[in-house]
Design a protein around this motif. Structure first.
Motif, PDB file in Angstrom:
ATOM      1  N   TYR A 263       1.475   7.783   2.319  1.00  0.00           N
ATOM      2  CA  TYR A 263       1.791   8.100   3.709  1.00  0.00           C
ATOM      3  C   TYR A 263       1.938   6.789   4.475  1.00  0.00           C
ATOM      4  O   TYR A 263       1.247   5.805   4.181  1.00  0.00           O
ATOM      5  CB  TYR A 263       0.685   8.946   4.350  1.00  0.00           C
ATOM      6  CG  TYR A 263       0.589  10.353   3.809  1.00  0.00           C
ATOM      7  CD1 TYR A 263       1.341  11.386   4.378  1.00  0.00           C
ATOM      8  CD2 TYR A 263      -0.244  10.653   2.734  1.00  0.00           C
ATOM      9  CE1 TYR A 263       1.257  12.683   3.878  1.00  0.00           C
ATOM     10  CE2 TYR A 263      -0.327  11.938   2.231  1.00  0.00           C
ATOM     11  CZ  TYR A 263       0.422  12.948   2.805  1.00  0.00           C
ATOM     12  OH  TYR A 263       0.343  14.226   2.308  1.00  0.00           O
ATOM     13  N   ALA A 264       2.801   6.776   5.451  1.00  0.00           N
ATOM     14  CA  ALA A 264       3.042   5.544   6.207  1.00  0.00           C
ATOM     15  C   ALA A 264       1.793   5.071   6.938  1.00  0.00           C
ATOM     16  O   ALA A 264       1.510   3.874   7.014  1.00  0.00           O
ATOM     17  CB  ALA A 264       4.188   5.764   7.204  1.00  0.00           C
ATOM     18  N   ASP A 265       1.000   6.012   7.462  1.00  0.00           N
ATOM     19  CA  ASP A 265      -0.162   5.645   8.274  1.00  0.00           C
ATOM     20  C   ASP A 265      -1.487   6.033   7.627  1.00  0.00           C
ATOM     21  O   ASP A 265      -2.516   6.110   8.301  1.00  0.00           O
ATOM     22  CB  ASP A 265      -0.064   6.319   9.653  1.00  0.00           C
ATOM     23  CG  ASP A 265       1.189   5.901  10.397  1.00  0.00           C
ATOM     24  OD1 ASP A 265       1.516   4.702  10.341  1.00  0.00           O
ATOM     25  OD2 ASP A 265       1.838   6.770  11.013  1.00  0.00           O
TER      26      ASP A 265
ATOM     27  N   HIS B 103      -3.965   8.640   5.045  1.00  0.00           N
ATOM     28  CA  HIS B 103      -4.287  10.067   5.081  1.00  0.00           C
ATOM     29  C   HIS B 103      -5.714  10.266   4.565  1.00  0.00           C
ATOM     30  O   HIS B 103      -6.122   9.646   3.577  1.00  0.00           O
ATOM     31  CB  HIS B 103      -3.298  10.840   4.201  1.00  0.00           C
ATOM     32  CG  HIS B 103      -3.314  12.321   4.422  1.00  0.00           C
ATOM     33  ND1 HIS B 103      -4.265  13.134   3.867  1.00  0.00           N
ATOM     34  CD2 HIS B 103      -2.485  13.131   5.137  1.00  0.00           C
ATOM     35  CE1 HIS B 103      -4.022  14.381   4.219  1.00  0.00           C
ATOM     36  NE2 HIS B 103      -2.959  14.409   4.995  1.00  0.00           N
ATOM     37  N   ALA B 104      -6.446  11.146   5.226  1.00  0.00           N
ATOM     38  CA  ALA B 104      -7.856  11.340   4.867  1.00  0.00           C
ATOM     39  C   ALA B 104      -8.013  11.826   3.430  1.00  0.00           C
ATOM     40  O   ALA B 104      -8.941  11.395   2.716  1.00  0.00           O
ATOM     41  CB  ALA B 104      -8.494  12.334   5.841  1.00  0.00           C
ATOM     42  N   LEU B 105      -7.141  12.716   2.986  1.00  0.00           N
ATOM     43  CA  LEU B 105      -7.248  13.239   1.627  1.00  0.00           C
ATOM     44  C   LEU B 105      -6.979  12.139   0.590  1.00  0.00           C
ATOM     45  O   LEU B 105      -7.667  12.063  -0.433  1.00  0.00           O
ATOM     46  CB  LEU B 105      -6.260  14.396   1.434  1.00  0.00           C
ATOM     47  CG  LEU B 105      -6.265  15.048   0.039  1.00  0.00           C
ATOM     48  CD1 LEU B 105      -7.659  15.580  -0.312  1.00  0.00           C
ATOM     49  CD2 LEU B 105      -5.231  16.157  -0.034  1.00  0.00           C
ATOM     50  N   VAL B 106      -6.003  11.291   0.871  1.00  0.00           N
ATOM     51  CA  VAL B 106      -5.731  10.182  -0.036  1.00  0.00           C
ATOM     52  C   VAL B 106      -6.916   9.227  -0.080  1.00  0.00           C
ATOM     53  O   VAL B 106      -7.291   8.723  -1.151  1.00  0.00           O
ATOM     54  CB  VAL B 106      -4.445   9.441   0.388  1.00  0.00           C
ATOM     55  CG1 VAL B 106      -4.220   8.202  -0.486  1.00  0.00           C
ATOM     56  CG2 VAL B 106      -3.242  10.364   0.282  1.00  0.00           C
ATOM     57  N   ASP B 107      -7.535   8.981   1.068  1.00  0.00           N
ATOM     58  CA  ASP B 107      -8.725   8.122   1.101  1.00  0.00           C
ATOM     59  C   ASP B 107      -9.850   8.727   0.265  1.00  0.00           C
ATOM     60  O   ASP B 107     -10.556   8.014  -0.462  1.00  0.00           O
ATOM     61  CB  ASP B 107      -9.207   7.940   2.542  1.00  0.00           C
ATOM     62  CG  ASP B 107      -8.217   7.151   3.390  1.00  0.00           C
ATOM     63  OD1 ASP B 107      -7.383   6.432   2.792  1.00  0.00           O
ATOM     64  OD2 ASP B 107      -8.273   7.262   4.623  1.00  0.00           O
TER      65      ASP B 107
END
Length: 397
Positions: A370-372, A374-378
């Protein structure tokens, strides 16, 4: 290493051997019939014996070719085959996870690739190593994905050569959409999409044909019919010649001798030129043969026989052009000797490049999702970090 004889030197087991026990009497009869059947009607400018034959419709696309350009086509095919042989060997040595060989299809790829202009755009599958060569992509960049260290290895916009497409047939739709965009931009370039005979059975290819026809898109569909969709023969894929499918969508189709580099060059030039003039799409079926396995995970001795391969070995694209070059005195032994030296140097460079490839950062997969952020990716990144940390440090054990 005599490059022309690469195909003939590959180990082959008899269909009657253990590896070929799945070939029943019925299969043997069918395959023999395939080999003995009459040759299809196709555009041919060079016979397998290296003799130039005239063609009233397509001669003009290669009439101005120079001896230097002919030698260049020969060099392209020889070096592409050498690269391909090296990649196959590296996979067998455990340096690559997989490899899709182009052995036997050099003329179709080099001829069509050299027909493109710099501003044309190419959408390949995963076997277009010769086309990549023509577009100026360093061959070592093709190997990263097969080694598992990247997802492509080159910038598609640098050479107007898209990343390899693993999903069968989807690139035909991508190419059609890109071609439609070219029309809207007012450019006079063209697009060419490569796929195999197996991919022609995919719905994506049919949809691409329809969109390209309806919107008069400047796209050339180049089907390399190498006779086998993995283990499925042409007879199990289509009831009509593949090039005739274009008629149902309202644009022309041509079958070309895919082992004839001059014919492949001429027919592709014709198709690209008409596309650039705004005359819409065309389908080229390059009638060729996959001399090796579908990929290095495949065993072709389980579904095809030596007599079929032997018949195609006699039509070898490199040997064909060499015979022609020698017959018209466009070469001498010095040219072939220098090319052999260049071939060996390329093989050495490929070996060294592959073994020097660095493994990617384990956490790079989480970047740029994601460009900014994302909580799920974190969260997933943290879970992966914990998983990596769970392995015991066995250094020095």
């Amino acid at each position: 290493m005599t490059v022309e004889s690469t195909a003939a030197r590959q180990p082959r087991r008899s269909a009657g051997g253990k590896a070929g026990t799945t070939g029943t009497k019925r299969t043997t009869t069918r395959t023999t019939a395939r080999t003995a059947a009459a040759e299809p009607e196709l555009v041919q400018l060079l016979t397998p014996e290296g003799e130039r034959v005239k063609n009233a419709e397509y001669d003009r696309y290669v009439d101005g070719i120079t001896p230097e350009e002919l030698r260049g086509l020969y060099r392209d095919m020889v070096l592409t085959r050498r690269f391909d042989a090296e990649a196959t060997a590296l996979q067998r040595q455990g340096e690559l996870g997989l490899w899709a060989s182009l052995l036997g299809q050099e003329a179709a790829q080099i001829g069509s690739g050299r027909a493109t202009r710099e501003d044309d755009y190419v959408f390949p599958t995963y076997r277009e190593h010769g086309v990549a060569w023509c577009r100026g992509v360093d061959p070592t960049n093709l190997l990263g994905m097969f080694r598992g260290v990247n997802n492509g290895g080159w910038d598609p916009n640098e050479n107007n050569f898209h990343l390899y497409t693993i999903v069968i047939g989807s690139q035909a739709l991508h190419a059609t959409g890109y071609a439609m965009g070219i029309t809207k931009d007012g450019a006079d370039s063209a697009v060419i999409a490569y796929f195999g005979d197996g991919a022609s059975s995919q719905g994506d290819v049919s949809e691409a044909f329809n969109f390209a026809a309806v919107y008069n898109a400047p796209v050339v569909f180049f089907c390399q019919n190498n006779q086998w969709a993995i283990s499925e023969s042409n007879e199990k894929q289509t009831r009509v010649p593949l090039y005739q499918r274009a008629q149902g969508f309202g644009f022309p189709g041509v079958r070309v001798d895919g082992n004839d580099v001059l014919a492949s060059l001429a027919v592709t030039r014709w198709a690209l030129e008409r596309a650039r003039r705004g005359e819409g799409p065309a389908l080229i079926e390059a009638w060729t043969y996959r001399m090796g396995a579908h990929t290095t995970s495949d065993d072709p001795t389980r579904y095809r026989h030596d007599d079929e391969r032997a018949a195609w070995e006699a039509k070898d694209p490199i040997l064909r052009l060499r015979r022609y070059l020698e017959s018209v005195h466009h070469t001498d032994e010095g040219f072939f000797a220098e090319l052999e030296t260049e071939s060996e140097a390329l093989g050495k460079r490929v070996r060294e490049a592959v073994r020097a490839m660095q493994d990617p950062d384990h956490f790079a997969i989480f970047e740029n999702v994601y460009a900014d952020g994302h909580a799920l990716v974190d969260e997933e990144r943290a879970q992966f970090a914990a998983y990596q940390a769970s392995f015991a440090d066995v250094e020095g054990v």
